[in-house]
Design an enzyme around this catalytic site. Sequence first.
Site, short mmCIF file in Angstrom:
data_model
loop_
_atom_site.label_atom_id
_atom_site.label_comp_id
_atom_site.label_asym_id
_atom_site.label_seq_id
_atom_site.Cartn_x
_atom_site.Cartn_y
_atom_site.Cartn_z
CB SER A 262 -0.96 -0.08 1.18
OG SER A 262 -2.09 0.69 0.93
CD1 TRP A 353 -7.94 3.21 -2.14
CD2 TRP A 353 -9.66 4.31 -3.02
NE1 TRP A 353 -7.86 4.51 -1.71
CE2 TRP A 353 -8.91 5.20 -2.23
CE3 TRP A 353 -10.80 4.78 -3.67
CZ2 TRP A 353 -9.25 6.55 -2.08
CZ3 TRP A 353 -11.14 6.12 -3.51
CH2 TRP A 353 -10.37 6.98 -2.73
CG HIS A 403 -5.70 -2.56 0.35
ND1 HIS A 403 -4.96 -2.18 -0.73
CD2 HIS A 403 -5.22 -1.87 1.42
CE1 HIS A 403 -4.07 -1.28 -0.35
NE2 HIS A 403 -4.20 -1.08 0.95
C1 GTR Z 1 -5.41 4.52 1.65
C2 GTR Z 1 -4.84 5.32 0.52
C3 GTR Z 1 -4.10 4.42 -0.41
C4 GTR Z 1 -3.20 3.43 0.32
C5 GTR Z 1 -3.74 2.98 1.66
C6 GTR Z 1 -2.72 2.38 2.63
O1 GTR Z 1 -6.21 5.26 2.49
O2 GTR Z 1 -5.88 5.96 -0.14
O3 GTR Z 1 -3.37 5.18 -1.35
O4 GTR Z 1 -1.94 3.94 0.46
O5 GTR Z 1 -4.33 4.00 2.36
O6 GTR Z 1 -1.55 2.71 2.63
O7 GTR Z 1 -3.15 1.58 3.46
#
Ligand code: GTR
Length: 422
Positions: A262, A353, A403
């Site tokens: 992420s 996302w 995710h």
């Molecule tokens: C989210 C963000 C993403 C990703 C994620 C993370 O809120 O929108 O770009 O980086 O966090 O790092 O868990």
Amino acid sequence: MTVVFLWTHSTTCIGQPLVINYDEAKIPAYNLPDPLIAENGLLVQTPSAWNQIRRPELLSLFSREMFGAFPDRQVKMEFEVTSDVTDALDGLARRKEVTIRLSGKDDKKSAEVKILLYLPAKINSNIPVFLGYNFYGNHSIQDDPDITLSTSWMRNNSEYGVKENRATEASRGTRSERWPVKMIVERGYGLVTAYYGDVDPDFHDGWQNGVHPLFYRESQQAPEPHQWGSIAAWAWGLSRIMDYLETDALVAQNKVTVMGHSRLGKTSLWAGATDTRFAIVISNNSGCGGAALSRRAFGETLRRINSSFPHWFCGNFAYYNDRESLLPIDQHQLIALMAPRPVYIASAQEDRWADPKGEFLSGVHADPVYRLLGKNGISETEMPEVNQPVGDSIGYHMRSGKHNVTDFDWQQYLQFADRHLK
Ligand code: GTR
């Protein structure tokens, strides 16, 4: 599906609807900048033209327009091994903890980064390792009372035992599901991790905490618009950990794989681009600002990321909110900066996302650079089936599910490392 938010947190867009698009048919028409056409308009046709002209051009564009420049000064750095036991994980692993102490010119400002290493107990040298930051402290990756509990600022999270922005005993092992230490060690690899907040706490305080102030000029209060944001600081921190690894006789210095999930996947990509000591680079669900093409504006967009996380990128990057087509770069060129070193991009099917297809296409459009340098990048041009890893020096898979980082992801990374390092 198109989702409309009324965005009110950022002064730049109060009252403006923020459109999040999840419809392939509504992706704007776009032209990607060619990684092999230099700023003078000429086609890059040789490895030396890539290495001497085009690669430095792209690095400086990503630095100036997106992540922000690293400081050009050095800081003072000390390493201290604070624990070293040979019977961790029921005798399978040697576990070490090391503190990196960083201090500015006059020692007035300093930072400490605490590293945790798990290395296969039976191997005494030349151990290939995975290096990746964790989100909730070293003690969160494994339920082991002997791992030093982090005392750094942390985002509150009752599930992970973080109260009043500090970890508690209840935090131990809460993220172990993401870190299959035993599997990694049994396969002959080491795992090296650190809490990313040691380098720079992940909230926008105007860059007063973390490593940024170590480098300020007299009376400087914040980075300039072209200077490093938090992602660049975290990437810089990975290089400092690499500096330590170069001194550790157990570790194979030329076999360090940098991995991140992420926001930390965005970080591992920038670390891999800027520090060629990393032998393999892995992006797990890095999405917008990571592996996903910005011009697709699918799922998270530049406007959204720069509004929610104004400290992640450099000041210049916000100029491209809703103006992706004006970017002189796109994320396939970030992937190309790893060439000819192996790079792996992983997506998750439900993680729309992060735009799985945009992540895949970055790999596809980086391939010509790998070919120029004599490597097969990835020959697939259509999204593979779910849970079907593809590619050669550019690996890709889209896992089923959300995710996250799962054992499936790690199994692919171990296989990829076996293939390229052994
Ligand atoms: C989210 C963000 C993403 C990703 C994620 C993370 O809120 O929108 O770009 O980086 O966090 O790092 O868990």
